[in-house]
Design a protein around this motif. Structure first.
Motif, PDB file in Angstrom:
ATOM      1  N   LEU A  33       0.873  -1.283   0.058  1.00 11.20           N
ATOM      2  CA  LEU A  33       0.061   0.012  -0.068  1.00 11.20           C
ATOM      3  C   LEU A  33       1.021   1.457  -0.031  1.00 11.20           C
ATOM      4  O   LEU A  33       0.366   2.267  -0.631  1.00 11.20           O
ATOM      5  CB  LEU A  33      -0.827  -0.060   1.226  1.00 11.20           C
ATOM      6  CG  LEU A  33      -2.095  -0.759   1.036  1.00 11.20           C
ATOM      7  CD1 LEU A  33      -3.001  -0.953   2.391  1.00 11.20           C
ATOM      8  CD2 LEU A  33      -3.036  -0.616  -0.203  1.00 11.20           C
ATOM      9  N   SER A  34       1.859   1.186   0.726  1.00  9.66           N
ATOM     10  CA  SER A  34       2.937   2.239   0.792  1.00  9.66           C
ATOM     11  C   SER A  34       3.468   2.448  -0.487  1.00  9.66           C
ATOM     12  O   SER A  34       3.489   3.899  -1.114  1.00  9.66           O
ATOM     13  CB  SER A  34       3.959   2.232   1.857  1.00  9.66           C
ATOM     14  OG  SER A  34       3.427   2.318   2.921  1.00  9.66           O
ATOM     15  N   SER A  35       3.673   1.605  -1.291  1.00 11.03           N
ATOM     16  CA  SER A  35       4.310   1.724  -2.586  1.00 11.03           C
ATOM     17  C   SER A  35       3.308   2.320  -3.558  1.00 11.03           C
ATOM     18  O   SER A  35       3.616   2.871  -4.535  1.00 11.03           O
ATOM     19  CB  SER A  35       5.032   0.072  -3.110  1.00 11.03           C
ATOM     20  OG  SER A  35       5.311   0.268  -4.347  1.00 11.03           O
ATOM     21  N   ARG A  39       3.474   5.622  -5.797  1.00 12.55           N
ATOM     22  CA  ARG A  39       3.532   5.638  -7.292  1.00 12.55           C
ATOM     23  C   ARG A  39       2.291   6.435  -7.640  1.00 12.55           C
ATOM     24  O   ARG A  39       2.517   7.129  -8.820  1.00 12.55           O
ATOM     25  CB  ARG A  39       3.427   4.282  -7.955  1.00 12.55           C
ATOM     26  CG  ARG A  39       4.751   3.634  -7.685  1.00 12.55           C
ATOM     27  CD  ARG A  39       4.726   2.098  -8.273  1.00 12.55           C
ATOM     28  NE  ARG A  39       3.899   1.268  -7.300  1.00 12.55           N
ATOM     29  CZ  ARG A  39       3.245  -0.012  -7.499  1.00 12.55           C
ATOM     30  NH1 ARG A  39       3.572  -0.183  -8.826  1.00 12.55           N
ATOM     31  NH2 ARG A  39       2.831  -0.525  -6.671  1.00 12.55           N
ATOM     32  N   SER A  40       1.432   6.497  -7.062  1.00 15.37           N
ATOM     33  CA  SER A  40       0.004   7.343  -7.468  1.00 15.37           C
ATOM     34  C   SER A  40       0.561   8.578  -7.467  1.00 15.37           C
ATOM     35  O   SER A  40       0.140   9.633  -8.465  1.00 15.37           O
ATOM     36  CB  SER A  40      -1.070   6.892  -6.924  1.00 15.37           C
ATOM     37  OG  SER A  40      -1.047   7.278  -5.389  1.00 15.37           O
ATOM     38  N   GLY A  41       1.229   9.032  -6.293  1.00 17.03           N
ATOM     39  CA  GLY A  41       1.833  10.573  -6.153  1.00 17.03           C
ATOM     40  C   GLY A  41       2.693  11.028  -7.396  1.00 17.03           C
ATOM     41  O   GLY A  41       2.632  11.773  -7.785  1.00 17.03           O
ATOM     42  N   ASP A  42       3.598  10.180  -7.776  1.00 19.37           N
ATOM     43  CA  ASP A  42       4.526  10.381  -8.925  1.00 19.37           C
ATOM     44  C   ASP A  42       3.730  10.455 -10.040  1.00 19.37           C
ATOM     45  O   ASP A  42       4.077  11.376 -10.858  1.00 19.37           O
ATOM     46  CB  ASP A  42       5.619   9.257  -8.891  1.00 19.37           C
ATOM     47  CG  ASP A  42       6.669   9.186  -7.684  1.00 19.37           C
ATOM     48  OD1 ASP A  42       6.579  10.040  -6.834  1.00 19.37           O
ATOM     49  OD2 ASP A  42       7.201   8.019  -7.364  1.00 19.37           O
ATOM     50  N   ALA A  43       2.792   9.601 -10.391  1.00 16.25           N
ATOM     51  CA  ALA A  43       2.016   9.703 -11.667  1.00 16.25           C
ATOM     52  C   ALA A  43       1.464  10.933 -11.740  1.00 16.25           C
ATOM     53  O   ALA A  43       1.359  11.799 -12.978  1.00 16.25           O
ATOM     54  CB  ALA A  43       1.150   8.782 -11.900  1.00 16.25           C
ATOM     55  N   PHE A  44       0.759  11.395 -10.631  1.00 13.81           N
ATOM     56  CA  PHE A  44       0.031  12.806 -10.600  1.00 13.81           C
ATOM     57  C   PHE A  44       0.956  13.865 -10.758  1.00 13.81           C
ATOM     58  O   PHE A  44       0.720  14.676 -11.901  1.00 13.81           O
ATOM     59  CB  PHE A  44      -0.656  12.947  -9.020  1.00 13.81           C
ATOM     60  CG  PHE A  44      -1.364  14.157  -8.961  1.00 13.81           C
ATOM     61  CD1 PHE A  44      -2.735  14.163  -9.386  1.00 13.81           C
ATOM     62  CD2 PHE A  44      -1.012  15.293  -8.643  1.00 13.81           C
ATOM     63  CE1 PHE A  44      -3.548  15.196  -9.368  1.00 13.81           C
ATOM     64  CE2 PHE A  44      -1.705  16.457  -8.615  1.00 13.81           C
ATOM     65  CZ  PHE A  44      -2.938  16.243  -9.123  1.00 13.81           C
ATOM     66  N   LYS A  45       2.075  13.793 -10.096  1.00 12.56           N
ATOM     67  CA  LYS A  45       3.020  14.927 -10.275  1.00 12.56           C
ATOM     68  C   LYS A  45       3.741  14.978 -11.780  1.00 12.56           C
ATOM     69  O   LYS A  45       4.102  16.115 -12.488  1.00 12.56           O
ATOM     70  CB  LYS A  45       4.163  14.762  -9.417  1.00 12.56           C
ATOM     71  CG  LYS A  45       3.665  14.930  -7.765  1.00 12.56           C
ATOM     72  CD  LYS A  45       4.795  14.839  -7.020  1.00 12.56           C
ATOM     73  CE  LYS A  45       4.489  14.815  -5.554  1.00 12.56           C
ATOM     74  NZ  LYS A  45       5.342  14.380  -4.743  1.00 12.56           N
ATOM     75  N   ARG A  46       3.772  13.840 -12.491  1.00 16.10           N
ATOM     76  CA  ARG A  46       4.402  13.962 -13.738  1.00 16.10           C
ATOM     77  C   ARG A  46       3.458  14.463 -14.808  1.00 16.10           C
ATOM     78  O   ARG A  46       3.853  15.161 -15.666  1.00 16.10           O
ATOM     79  CB  ARG A  46       4.525  12.408 -14.339  1.00 16.10           C
ATOM     80  CG  ARG A  46       5.074  12.086 -15.605  1.00 16.10           C
ATOM     81  CD  ARG A  46       5.397  10.712 -15.857  1.00 16.10           C
ATOM     82  NE  ARG A  46       6.227   9.889 -14.685  1.00 16.10           N
ATOM     83  CZ  ARG A  46       6.022   9.000 -14.096  1.00 16.10           C
ATOM     84  NH1 ARG A  46       5.014   7.962 -14.644  1.00 16.10           N
ATOM     85  NH2 ARG A  46       6.712   8.440 -13.074  1.00 16.10           N
ATOM     86  N   PHE A  47       2.107  14.659 -14.521  1.00 12.62           N
ATOM     87  CA  PHE A  47       0.978  15.301 -15.447  1.00 12.62           C
ATOM     88  C   PHE A  47       0.769  16.663 -14.991  1.00 12.62           C
ATOM     89  O   PHE A  47       0.006  17.365 -15.541  1.00 12.62           O
ATOM     90  CB  PHE A  47      -0.093  14.270 -15.845  1.00 12.62           C
ATOM     91  CG  PHE A  47      -0.022  13.107 -16.648  1.00 12.62           C
ATOM     92  CD1 PHE A  47      -0.010  13.360 -17.858  1.00 12.62           C
ATOM     93  CD2 PHE A  47       0.654  11.916 -15.982  1.00 12.62           C
ATOM     94  CE1 PHE A  47       0.554  12.207 -18.782  1.00 12.62           C
ATOM     95  CE2 PHE A  47       0.974  10.747 -16.832  1.00 12.62           C
ATOM     96  CZ  PHE A  47       0.848  10.799 -18.165  1.00 12.62           C
TER      97      PHE A  47
END
Length: 96
Positions: A33-35, A39-47
């Protein structure tokens, strides 16, 4: 969800008194869950090209296209219908 197996296994272990094994299952669940959260935060930031903390309609459109999501998923990610998706809204959608 892929973690359902581990949740069920932990429950069974607890019922059978296998505390250490249940703790191992719970640790695995926590780690995954932490991972996923990171990852969801990283994807959001990418866009989030303008670094506003929310996805504007164009950024949101690119994210959905990248993930292979259509209008139905897009509508579920923007529950308040304001045409902007915050990190919190995105992560809540990913978790569900």
């Amino acid at each position: 969800h892929p973690l359902l197996y581990w949740v069920r296994r932990a429950t069974t272990c607890l019922t059978e008194g296998k505390i250490e094994e249940a703790a191992g299952c719970m640790q695995r669940i926590t780690t995954v869950l932490s991972s996923e959260w990171a990852r969801s935060g990283d994807a959001f930031k990418r866009f989030d090209a303008d670094v506003s903390g929310q996805l504007e309609p164009t950024e949101f459109k690119y994210l959905c296209a990248y993930l292979g999501w259509g209008d139905e998923e897009a509508a579920m990610m923007d529950p308040d219908g304001d045409k902007h998706v915050t990190l919190k809204e995105f992560q809540q959608f990913v978790e569900s």
